[in-house]
Design a protein around this motif. Sequence first.
Motif, mmCIF file in Angstrom:
data_model
loop_
_atom_site.group_PDB
_atom_site.id
_atom_site.type_symbol
_atom_site.label_atom_id
_atom_site.label_comp_id
_atom_site.label_asym_id
_atom_site.label_seq_id
_atom_site.Cartn_x
_atom_site.Cartn_y
_atom_site.Cartn_z
ATOM 1 N N ALA A 101 -43.528 -12.773 27.572
ATOM 2 C CA ALA A 101 -41.883 -13.690 27.529
ATOM 3 C C ALA A 101 -42.569 -14.314 28.626
ATOM 4 O O ALA A 101 -41.255 -15.404 28.512
ATOM 5 C CB ALA A 101 -41.299 -12.856 27.838
ATOM 6 N N SER A 102 -43.575 -14.454 29.015
ATOM 7 C CA SER A 102 -43.918 -15.870 30.422
ATOM 8 C C SER A 102 -43.499 -17.146 29.808
ATOM 9 O O SER A 102 -43.427 -18.128 30.324
ATOM 10 C CB SER A 102 -45.245 -16.103 31.224
ATOM 11 N N ALA A 131 -44.733 -24.347 40.938
ATOM 12 C CA ALA A 131 -45.099 -24.537 41.301
ATOM 13 C C ALA A 131 -46.761 -23.122 41.808
ATOM 14 O O ALA A 131 -47.490 -23.191 41.544
ATOM 15 C CB ALA A 131 -45.212 -25.276 42.816
ATOM 16 N N ILE A 132 -45.901 -21.852 42.439
ATOM 17 C CA ILE A 132 -46.369 -20.977 42.607
ATOM 18 C C ILE A 132 -46.775 -20.429 41.551
ATOM 19 O O ILE A 132 -47.870 -19.962 41.401
ATOM 20 C CB ILE A 132 -45.455 -19.893 43.275
ATOM 21 N N LEU A 136 -50.863 -19.701 39.789
ATOM 22 C CA LEU A 136 -51.351 -18.487 39.418
ATOM 23 C C LEU A 136 -51.164 -18.170 37.980
ATOM 24 O O LEU A 136 -52.890 -17.764 37.949
ATOM 25 C CB LEU A 136 -50.054 -17.173 39.469
ATOM 26 N N GLY A 137 -51.570 -18.562 37.159
ATOM 27 C CA GLY A 137 -51.580 -19.005 36.119
ATOM 28 C C GLY A 137 -52.808 -19.282 35.357
ATOM 29 O O GLY A 137 -54.100 -19.366 34.653
ATOM 30 N N PHE A 138 -53.509 -20.107 36.639
ATOM 31 C CA PHE A 138 -54.402 -20.754 36.681
ATOM 32 C C PHE A 138 -55.801 -20.103 37.554
ATOM 33 O O PHE A 138 -57.017 -20.035 37.877
ATOM 34 C CB PHE A 138 -54.459 -22.287 37.541
ATOM 35 N N ALA A 147 -49.561 -20.942 27.549
ATOM 36 C CA ALA A 147 -47.533 -20.790 27.462
ATOM 37 C C ALA A 147 -46.970 -20.935 28.148
ATOM 38 O O ALA A 147 -45.794 -21.661 27.883
ATOM 39 C CB ALA A 147 -48.018 -19.187 27.532
ATOM 40 N N HIS A 148 -47.312 -20.912 29.757
ATOM 41 C CA HIS A 148 -46.550 -21.415 30.697
ATOM 42 C C HIS A 148 -46.219 -22.952 30.289
ATOM 43 O O HIS A 148 -44.787 -22.933 30.121
ATOM 44 C CB HIS A 148 -47.311 -21.203 32.094
ATOM 45 N N LEU A 149 -47.013 -23.650 30.347
ATOM 46 C CA LEU A 149 -47.236 -25.350 30.502
ATOM 47 C C LEU A 149 -45.733 -25.050 28.868
ATOM 48 O O LEU A 149 -45.295 -26.369 29.325
ATOM 49 C CB LEU A 149 -48.073 -25.639 30.340
ATOM 50 N N GLY A 150 -46.517 -24.829 27.836
ATOM 51 C CA GLY A 150 -46.132 -25.618 27.290
ATOM 52 C C GLY A 150 -44.312 -24.574 27.224
ATOM 53 O O GLY A 150 -43.171 -25.232 26.145
ATOM 54 N N GLY A 151 -44.088 -23.492 26.938
ATOM 55 C CA GLY A 151 -42.872 -22.738 27.611
ATOM 56 C C GLY A 151 -41.716 -23.930 28.433
ATOM 57 O O GLY A 151 -40.335 -23.832 28.641
ATOM 58 N N LEU A 152 -42.278 -24.091 29.527
ATOM 59 C CA LEU A 152 -42.112 -25.011 30.808
ATOM 60 C C LEU A 152 -41.179 -26.319 29.992
ATOM 61 O O LEU A 152 -40.125 -26.919 30.752
ATOM 62 C CB LEU A 152 -43.030 -25.223 31.793
#
Length: 201
Positions: A101-102, A131-132, A136-138, A147-152
Motif C-alpha cells: 500500500a506504499s 523526504a526520509i 529509503l525507497g532508493f 510506486a511511491h512517486l506515482g502515489g505522491l
Amino acid sequence: MALFLAQMTIPGITEMLAYAGVYTSGVTTPEPWRMITAAFLHSTGFLLHIGFNMYALWIIGQALEPLLGRSRFLALYLIAAFAGSVAVLLLSNPLQPVVGASGAVFGLFGAMLVVQRRRGGDVRQLVVLIAINTVLGFVVPGISWQAHLGGLLAGGAAAAIIAYTPRSRNRSLIQWSGLSVLTLVLVALTFVGAARVTQLF
C-alpha cells in the motif's frame, strides 16, 4: 489486514493479485485489476512493511479523512494506489511484481501536504517525513520508489482538486469532475505504458 492473513495461509494469493507491468500489456491476458489489488497485499517476509503502512494509514487517515470527507478520502486513496501502479508500469521492469500500500500511503502524504498548505499549517515535519521515506525507497532493496512517486504526485493532485475548488453551489460537482479527469489521465497513461511493454516483447 485480511488479505495479509490470507497471504500467510493460502498458497498462491500473492501471485494471483500482485502487479507487474506485463499484466496490463498484450503480452499476456490483461489483468488490469491487479493495479488495485496489489495495493492491498504486503511482503510476507518483511513484517515492518505492513507495520509501517498500517501505522501511517492510521495516523494520516485520522487527520485527513475528517477534512476531506469519507467518500473523497476513499477516492483519493484509490486514485493514489492506481497511480502507484501506473508509475510501476511506466518506470519499472515489467516482469518484476510489486505488492504493498506504499503508493497509496504516499498519496496520503502528498494530500496531507497540500491540505496543510491550503489551511496555512506548518508542513516542515511532513516534508521531512516524506523526504526520509523517499530516500529509503532508493537505498533499501525491494522497495518500489516508482510506486511511491506515482502515489505522491497523484495524491497531491487529487487533494489540490478538492482543497482549491472555490466554494460555490457546484463545488462538489467540480471536485468529482476533477477527480474523474485525473483518473482518466491515469487510464490514458496506462494505455501508453501497456503499449510500451508490448513493444518490448
